[in-house]
Design an enzyme around this catalytic site. Structure first.
Site, PDB file in Angstrom:
ATOM      1  N   GLY A 116       7.116  -3.047  -2.576  1.00  0.00           N
ATOM      2  CA  GLY A 116       6.607  -3.665  -1.357  1.00  0.00           C
ATOM      3  C   GLY A 116       7.123  -3.032  -0.081  1.00  0.00           C
ATOM      4  N   CYS A 117       7.080  -3.821   0.999  1.00  0.00           N
ATOM      5  CA  CYS A 117       7.356  -3.292   2.336  1.00  0.00           C
ATOM      6  C   CYS A 117       8.799  -2.834   2.523  1.00  0.00           C
ATOM      7  CB  CYS A 117       7.018  -4.350   3.385  1.00  0.00           C
ATOM      8  SG  CYS A 117       5.268  -4.799   3.459  1.00  0.00           S
ATOM      9  N   ASN A 118       9.726  -3.348   1.736  1.00  0.00           N
ATOM     10  CA  ASN A 118      11.124  -2.921   1.856  1.00  0.00           C
ATOM     11  C   ASN A 118      11.398  -1.607   1.146  1.00  0.00           C
ATOM     12  OD1 ASN A 118      10.862  -5.181  -0.388  1.00  0.00           O
ATOM     13  ND2 ASN A 118      12.389  -3.743  -1.132  1.00  0.00           N
TER      14      ASN A 118
END
Length: 363
Positions: free
Chosen positions: A151-153
């Site tokens: 994901g975004c991390n």
């Protein structure tokens, strides 16, 4: 012209060398859309959904959307069509970002010794790294790592092993490419759950080159810290939607508050290891997860709007580009030319898990 390939046993002077971010490059699809243009493209008339789009603090996103006939909605893309879009657009965007990253350091794809590809918007086997080795002229003995589904991390999850590899292989050139074709993960079903996702994410890729250097005009990566908020494990998900027969994103409305409540813990852990406080940080590079996420981080870390100007600008101009977003913000910092030797910066990303990742940069 690329540089001659240097052996990993290259010797250095007596000056201390560290893994440094020596270059960055970004890429987007050729077509940008305002939020109104996306609404018109899909002929969305529901006033609640239109309000979500038009109050997102996003002026433009770059997207790979299906064509439509005049007066008609675009055809619904099947899961196989979405996966094909991720593959084709992902390779194209990654290659463009790679070339833009390597050009300032006079390097060619054949000079890259380690390639790490990060993505969460499609599934491929072999992964993007293998496709790029084949398609852009990398050496077949190039080391590869694919980080998928975080994901975004995930950009900072990938940067950590990349900088560790550079430290263990002085003289080697490592590149991480975050490539997200978020339009390959859209479900347009007229529901508010989908509308929040569809109003936020954009397509793009960002590449960052890392190698050991004593050049203090580019930043060394000097530390990492992270925290998984296990009580919010389901707050951000990309899973199978039986109703539509495809994958879809889910974002809990409480995500901004969850992230904000834990931001201090991660940043203070990162800085305490270096005997630093927040006042020692000259630059802040935070993932633009959305207006509410940015505000929650700003308030909880007692930052100013100016501190997060690069993050806010990315959200306004590109939307949330998932794992590549923080590198778009870092590119803004580089373009601004404000960093000086001795400056420090904090990078922070957040995503499913729920997870907050951070890194410390030192010029």
């Amino acid at each position: 012209m690329g540089m001659d390939h240097k052996p990993l046993e290259k010797s250095y002077s007596h000056r201390f060398v560290e893994p440094r971010i020596v270059s960055v490059g970004t890429a987007t699809p050729p077509t940008g859309y305002t939020q109104m243009e996306v609404l018109d493209h899909y002929r969305i008339t529901d006033q609640g959904i239109r309000s979500v789009f038009l109050n997102s603090h996003i002026d433009q996103r770059f997207l790979s959307l299906p064509l439509r006939e005049a007066g008609e909605r675009p055809s619904v893309e099947s899961q196989s069509e979405l996966l094909a879009k991720h593959r084709v657009e992902g390779v194209r965007l990654a290659a463009e970002a790679l070339h833009r990253c390597l050009a300032p350091i006079n390097a060619a794809p054949s000079d890259v010794d380690l390639l790490c590809c990060v993505t969460s918007t499609g599934w491929l086997t072999p992964g993007l790294s293998a496709l790029l080795v084949r398609d852009v002229g990398m050496r077949p003995d190039c080391g590869r790592l694919d980080v998928v589904g975080m994901g975004c991390n995930a950009g900072l999850n990938g940067l950590n092993p990349v900088t560790n590899w550079a430290r263990a292989n002085p003289g080697g050139l490592a590149v991480m490419i975050c490539v997200e074709v978020c339009s390959a993960a859209y479900v347009f079903d007229g529901e508010m759950r989908s509308a929040v996702v569809n109003s936020l994410f954009g397509d793009g890729a960002a590449a960052v080159a890392v190698r050991c250097s004593d050049n203090d005009t580019v930043p060394a990566v000097t530390g990492y810290a992270r925290h998984i908020i296990t009580s919010a494990m389901d707050a951000m998900r990309y899973d199978w939607d039986e109703r539509h027969g495809k994958f879809s994103f889910f974002l809990d409305p409480d995500v901004p508050y969850v992230v904000g409540a834990h931001a201090e813990r991660v940043v203070d852990a990162l800085l305490s290891r270096a005997a630093l406080g927040r006042s020692d940080i000259a630059h802040w590079i935070v993932h633009p997860g959305g207006k509410k996420v940015i505000d929650a981080v700003r308030v909880n870390l007692e930052l100013t709007h100016h501190d997060l100007r690069h993050t806010t600008e990315v959200l306004r101009s590109y939307g949330n580009v998932s794992s590549s977003s923080f590198l778009f913000a870092y590119q803004n910092l580089v373009d601004e030319g404000a960093a000086r030797p001795g400056d420090r910066a904090v990078m922070m990303t957040m995503g499913p898990g729920s997870t907050i990742e951070s890194a410390l940069l030192t010029w």
